[in-house]
Motif scaffolding. Sequence first.
Motif, PDB file in Angstrom:
ATOM      1  N   UNK A 127      41.448 -19.461 -15.017  1.00  0.00           N
ATOM      2  CA  UNK A 127      40.615 -19.861 -16.143  1.00  0.00           C
ATOM      3  C   UNK A 127      39.180 -20.036 -15.645  1.00  0.00           C
ATOM      4  N   UNK A 128      38.232 -19.495 -16.406  1.00  0.00           N
ATOM      5  CA  UNK A 128      36.836 -19.475 -15.966  1.00  0.00           C
ATOM      6  C   UNK A 128      36.165 -20.824 -16.236  1.00  0.00           C
ATOM      7  N   UNK A 129      35.536 -21.376 -15.207  1.00  0.00           N
ATOM      8  CA  UNK A 129      35.019 -22.740 -15.308  1.00  0.00           C
ATOM      9  C   UNK A 129      33.496 -22.812 -15.362  1.00  0.00           C
ATOM     10  N   UNK A 130      33.006 -23.588 -16.331  1.00  0.00           N
ATOM     11  CA  UNK A 130      31.585 -23.907 -16.425  1.00  0.00           C
ATOM     12  C   UNK A 130      31.436 -25.415 -16.505  1.00  0.00           C
ATOM     13  N   UNK A 131      30.217 -25.917 -16.333  1.00  0.00           N
ATOM     14  CA  UNK A 131      30.044 -27.369 -16.379  1.00  0.00           C
ATOM     15  C   UNK A 131      28.788 -27.735 -17.156  1.00  0.00           C
ATOM     16  N   UNK A 132      28.732 -28.993 -17.537  1.00  0.00           N
ATOM     17  CA  UNK A 132      27.669 -29.474 -18.415  1.00  0.00           C
ATOM     18  C   UNK A 132      26.739 -30.413 -17.660  1.00  0.00           C
ATOM     19  N   UNK A 154      30.597 -23.566 -10.108  1.00  0.00           N
ATOM     20  CA  UNK A 154      30.687 -23.328 -11.558  1.00  0.00           C
ATOM     21  C   UNK A 154      29.931 -22.063 -11.939  1.00  0.00           C
ATOM     22  N   UNK A 155      30.534 -21.294 -12.832  1.00  0.00           N
ATOM     23  CA  UNK A 155      30.002 -19.967 -13.165  1.00  0.00           C
ATOM     24  C   UNK A 155      28.957 -19.985 -14.265  1.00  0.00           C
ATOM     25  N   UNK A 156      28.832 -21.122 -14.931  1.00  0.00           N
ATOM     26  CA  UNK A 156      27.972 -21.175 -16.106  1.00  0.00           C
ATOM     27  C   UNK A 156      27.566 -22.626 -16.286  1.00  0.00           C
ATOM     28  N   UNK A 157      26.317 -22.849 -16.631  1.00  0.00           N
ATOM     29  CA  UNK A 157      25.826 -24.215 -16.787  1.00  0.00           C
ATOM     30  C   UNK A 157      25.322 -24.423 -18.215  1.00  0.00           C
ATOM     31  N   UNK A 158      25.768 -25.516 -18.780  1.00  0.00           N
ATOM     32  CA  UNK A 158      25.325 -25.875 -20.141  1.00  0.00           C
ATOM     33  C   UNK A 158      24.385 -27.070 -20.056  1.00  0.00           C
ATOM     34  N   UNK A 159      23.244 -26.951 -20.735  1.00  0.00           N
ATOM     35  CA  UNK A 159      22.231 -28.016 -20.712  1.00  0.00           C
ATOM     36  C   UNK A 159      22.201 -28.720 -22.055  1.00  0.00           C
ATOM     37  N   UNK A 160      22.197 -30.035 -22.032  1.00  0.00           N
ATOM     38  CA  UNK A 160      22.044 -30.781 -23.280  1.00  0.00           C
ATOM     39  C   UNK A 160      20.551 -30.832 -23.615  1.00  0.00           C
ATOM     40  N   UNK A 161      20.207 -30.401 -24.822  1.00  0.00           N
ATOM     41  CA  UNK A 161      18.793 -30.410 -25.227  1.00  0.00           C
ATOM     42  C   UNK A 161      18.612 -31.134 -26.557  1.00  0.00           C
ATOM     43  N   UNK A 162      17.363 -31.483 -26.867  1.00  0.00           N
ATOM     44  CA  UNK A 162      16.992 -32.054 -28.168  1.00  0.00           C
ATOM     45  C   UNK A 162      15.497 -31.837 -28.345  1.00  0.00           C
ATOM     46  N   UNK A 202      24.182 -17.832 -15.644  1.00  0.00           N
ATOM     47  CA  UNK A 202      24.558 -17.895 -17.053  1.00  0.00           C
ATOM     48  C   UNK A 202      24.283 -19.316 -17.557  1.00  0.00           C
ATOM     49  N   UNK A 203      23.300 -19.414 -18.465  1.00  0.00           N
ATOM     50  CA  UNK A 203      22.846 -20.729 -18.951  1.00  0.00           C
ATOM     51  C   UNK A 203      23.043 -20.810 -20.452  1.00  0.00           C
ATOM     52  N   UNK A 204      23.468 -21.960 -20.925  1.00  0.00           N
ATOM     53  CA  UNK A 204      23.424 -22.177 -22.364  1.00  0.00           C
ATOM     54  C   UNK A 204      22.933 -23.564 -22.662  1.00  0.00           C
ATOM     55  N   UNK A 205      22.518 -23.771 -23.927  1.00  0.00           N
ATOM     56  CA  UNK A 205      21.974 -25.066 -24.324  1.00  0.00           C
ATOM     57  C   UNK A 205      22.794 -25.596 -25.490  1.00  0.00           C
ATOM     58  N   UNK A 206      23.104 -26.889 -25.438  1.00  0.00           N
ATOM     59  CA  UNK A 206      23.863 -27.534 -26.520  1.00  0.00           C
ATOM     60  C   UNK A 206      22.991 -28.625 -27.122  1.00  0.00           C
ATOM     61  N   UNK A 207      22.733 -28.512 -28.440  1.00  0.00           N
ATOM     62  CA  UNK A 207      21.815 -29.455 -29.095  1.00  0.00           C
ATOM     63  C   UNK A 207      22.556 -30.552 -29.849  1.00  0.00           C
TER      64      UNK A 207
END
Length: 373
Positions: A131-136, A157-165, A184-189
């Motif tokens: 299972x592919x793992x990313x972290x926040x 970790x293969x992917x990083x999620x950033x908390x944004x506002x 691989x970056x993503x943002x969670x608002x």
Amino acid sequence: MKIESITLHVVSMPLKKPFVTHLQTVKDREGIIVEVRDSDGICGLGEGVAFSTPWYTEETVNTSYHMLKDVLIPLLNSKPFHHPEEIGKRFEAVRGNAMAKAALEMALWDLYARQQGDPLWNMIGGTRKEVLAGAVVGAGSVAGMVTQAEDLVKEGYQRIKLKISPGADVEIVKELRSHFPNLSLLADANSAYSLEDTPQLQALDEFGLEMIEQPLGIDDLVDHSLLQKEITTPICLDESIVTPHDMKSAIHLNSCGVVNIKLGRVGGYTSALEIYRLCRENGIKVWCGGMIEFGVSRAHNLTLSTLEGFSIPGDISSSSKYWEEDIITYPIVVRNGVVERLEGSGIGVELNRKRLSAVTQFKESFPSHEKHV
Ligand code: OSB
Ligand code: MG
């Protein structure tokens, strides 16, 4: 399925360090471990992932407890059933309360699989061995977020999620992108924006984010559809997708290109598998979201993530990301960016009874009154 008793363990554990979003700082994690026991002593495990306060969705630990004790357990015991899917359907008669439903429903799926001696991933049709793992990375100073990301990347970790506002977005994403040009970056608002913020969200387009998660209202599909026409970054929905019907509406409206599927948020496997199917049939990508959970829910997340379509790394982290000691006998461990699927029957983990009782605040058992075969 014959059930002898259901036990609810209300637990509370401090996080190693506080997890910050623009809505809430989580320092201690309360949750409910659900243990469903049959007459042979086989136990199925579920986890209620609502928080102590209703900052993420409307449910809380107390509302979940009430629903389980006064509504869902009696409904489960009201007539016989043969397969956990029937319970997923039976619970549709109760409005809302997805996390409470999921806690019990996932325990029944685990029990059912254990009774057959089959891994649950196999029973739901999973195929991925890893299972592919990313972290926040929680919200914080730009420098602090860079450091957090560096540590997580070092852990593999293969992917990083950033908390944004609003106001804590473009600068952060720009800085992270310059440190990690190919990550691989993503943002969670977590719903921090509105349509009026479209220019600010357009300003994120140049940084090649994989997606932006839940920028707008928690119950919105229309504004997300309008926003998607204005930004190139794909929108991923989290809070807005609770039921398969929400998913159909989002597809109809083109509200997103990606969905973060969380068993708790959608009410359990029956609903999650239906949402997954709708996504697959309509070209929507999926990945498995996290809820700062204990090992039981982590094992369920791994189970779900073995499905072929979970081709984007999820919020799948080691137990040690948040906990000094998890409540399962063998903690979940990410190695080289993946977690190997668990080969035991059911979800493949067992409770560490000593650790569980050390963090249990309250527990209560409910005998099943089911007399039928
Ligand atoms: O929005 O995905 C979210 C944690 C708690 C509640 C909601 C969310 C999150 C996370 C962290 O983003 C996921 C994790 O590492 O468990
Ligand atoms: Mg989210």
